[in-house]
Design an enzyme around this catalytic site. Sequence first.
Site, PDB file in Angstrom:
ATOM      1  N   CYS A  84       0.725  -1.214  -0.143  1.00 18.70           N
ATOM      2  CA  CYS A  84       0.047   0.184  -0.042  1.00 18.70           C
ATOM      3  C   CYS A  84       0.992   1.214   0.154  1.00 18.70           C
ATOM      4  CB  CYS A  84      -0.949   0.158   1.203  1.00 18.70           C
ATOM      5  SG  CYS A  84      -2.236   1.039   1.015  1.00 18.70           S
ATOM      6  N   HIS A 170      -3.918  -5.381   0.753  1.00 22.17           N
ATOM      7  CA  HIS A 170      -3.329  -5.835   2.118  1.00 22.17           C
ATOM      8  C   HIS A 170      -3.332  -7.421   2.021  1.00 22.17           C
ATOM      9  CE1 HIS A 170      -2.750  -1.992   4.054  1.00 22.17           C
ATOM     10  NE2 HIS A 170      -3.821  -1.444   3.354  1.00 22.17           N
ATOM     11  N   GLU A 172      -1.934  -9.273   4.393  1.00 24.57           N
ATOM     12  CA  GLU A 172      -2.010  -9.742   5.811  1.00 24.57           C
ATOM     13  C   GLU A 172      -3.377  -9.834   6.131  1.00 24.57           C
ATOM     14  OE1 GLU A 172      -1.192  -6.701   4.418  1.00 24.57           O
ATOM     15  OE2 GLU A 172      -1.448  -5.169   5.859  1.00 24.57           O
ATOM     16  N   GLY A 225       5.904  -7.801  38.166  1.00 25.15           N
ATOM     17  CA  GLY A 225       4.635  -8.120  38.099  1.00 25.15           C
ATOM     18  C   GLY A 225       4.108  -8.024  36.691  1.00 25.15           C
ATOM     19  N   GLY A 226       5.076  -7.362  35.843  1.00 25.75           N
ATOM     20  CA  GLY A 226       4.597  -7.013  34.375  1.00 25.75           C
ATOM     21  C   GLY A 226       4.936  -8.277  33.504  1.00 25.75           C
ATOM     22  N   SER A 229       9.029  -9.394  32.784  1.00 24.21           N
ATOM     23  CA  SER A 229       9.575  -9.775  34.120  1.00 24.21           C
ATOM     24  C   SER A 229       9.124 -11.260  34.578  1.00 24.21           C
ATOM     25  CB  SER A 229       9.977  -8.936  35.172  1.00 24.21           C
ATOM     26  OG  SER A 229       8.911  -8.390  35.814  1.00 24.21           O
TER      27      SER A 229
END
Length: 508
Positions: A84, A170, A172, A225-226, A229
Amino acid sequence: MQEIQILIVDYGSQYTLVIGRSLRELGVRSAILPPEKASSWLKTNNPKAVILSGSNYSVHNDGAPTLPADFDISGKSYPILGVCYGMQLIAHLSGGTVERPHDHREYGPAKVKVDTNHPLFKNVHEETDVWASHGDTVVKLPEGFREIATTSGIAGMTSVDNRVLGIQFHPEVVDSVEGKVMLQNFLDMTKCEKDWNPTDIIKEIQEEVLKEVGSEKTALLGVSGGVDSTTLAALLAPVLGERLVCVAIDTGGLREGELAELKVNAESAGVKNLIVVDAGEEFINNVGTTIDAQEKRMKFRDVYKRIFDEQIKKAGASFILQGTLATDIIESGGAGESALIKTHHNVGLDFEVSDLHPFRNLFKYEVRELGKALKLPPAVYERNPFPGPGLFLRVVGTPVSKEHIDLVREADKAVTDIIKAHKLEKEISQLIVALLGVKSVGVKGDERVYGYMLAIRAVVTVDFMTAKGYHFPDSVVDEITSACVRHKEIVRVLFDMTPKPPATTEFE
Ligand code: XMP
């Protein structure tokens, strides 16, 4: 880990990440970077192919994004596929003509006739259904190019040596019925090998870390906590067992309930050894001495490092592990010559022990997939990011104090609850509620109040390299505003819609 074979230059199309996902479904990893980052990445990497994405720009717009600096448009260094806008850009910069004809704009399903003798269209039907979404069109091909796909206008082009290709539609998007075949053909043409298999990557990283750490030494992992990690902890807990010492720091800048969530996440990752360091006071005393964004980050980093140094000694650790991603390294100026935009709190710290970043070549969406493959709960692998310096970055223009952080924490909780009640969480990539240190006049209960403002910023993004402001429904704007002004110190609530660039996701 094998080098990334495909670079996707992101010009901001809503479909860019879908290209990455489609390639992954075909078994191939890719790096997705905006042009300025792509140019520094290209200095240290040798992709087998480059895909130029779509965009909502016209090549004729002022400020339209262009090729990465020093990009080889001849196709000699790497074959190129423009999709595109990507095709229009190649045509425009190679001497072709791009126009916006009134009678040839396509939005949605289209039928395209393709040259089935061209390798890009091997095994594709001569007439095939595709998804198109463009106002501009290539009306004259650059010299040395020929047409290989047609709708009512030119829908595909190739250079004589098949090294530079362009398609207007496109492949995809699922509505392009044979789009995957075309992408597979491109992978075959560029000799890309299968390299995306989450199970292989998990094994590869486990072996790499085990080889480095050996069979006796201890490694320290900072956990927040993410996604990053926690996924790294889940990946390494089975191979390092008790020798993996996870350290979580309560910086005083966590959101409501975040420490409890962190503990639950560490448990679901199989962490045996979790140490929580309570350091709120030390962070506030240090970071609260300046209002300058970069200085704040540096001070945050210094305390962060001091605590880790102490924990390394206590645990007798020989290694420190971090869930740093490719994008963190790029943004912190660690890849090629990319500019330093912000100092991430955990990149480039000079520890006395070896610093290992096993996710340094991975992008966020890949880590999410690893988390899923490791059977972490969706609450972990779908989690929105939150910066290490946390709420410290959300007190802007006035020194950080405990009272200010408490205020933003309370406001963040109120806004988050409203978003959840309206089931808008999935539409928003990240929410930022910040206290702005500018006082203004208000009136509450017939009394003059001279108080602070809160800025609400919700962004929508796929990779955090670019982002757009999220438009809340009007009723939600009203609800958020009245919830926030309930606090006695808040007189105004502002909604920040600025895209990235030029603004960043965070205020600091
Ligand atoms: P910006 O503001 O640069 O942020 O557009 C991009 C993403 O990164 C997060 N961020 C950080 N994450 N340590 C982190 O772990 C940091 O120092 C840091 N700074 C920004 C930000 O919240 C957003 O998701």
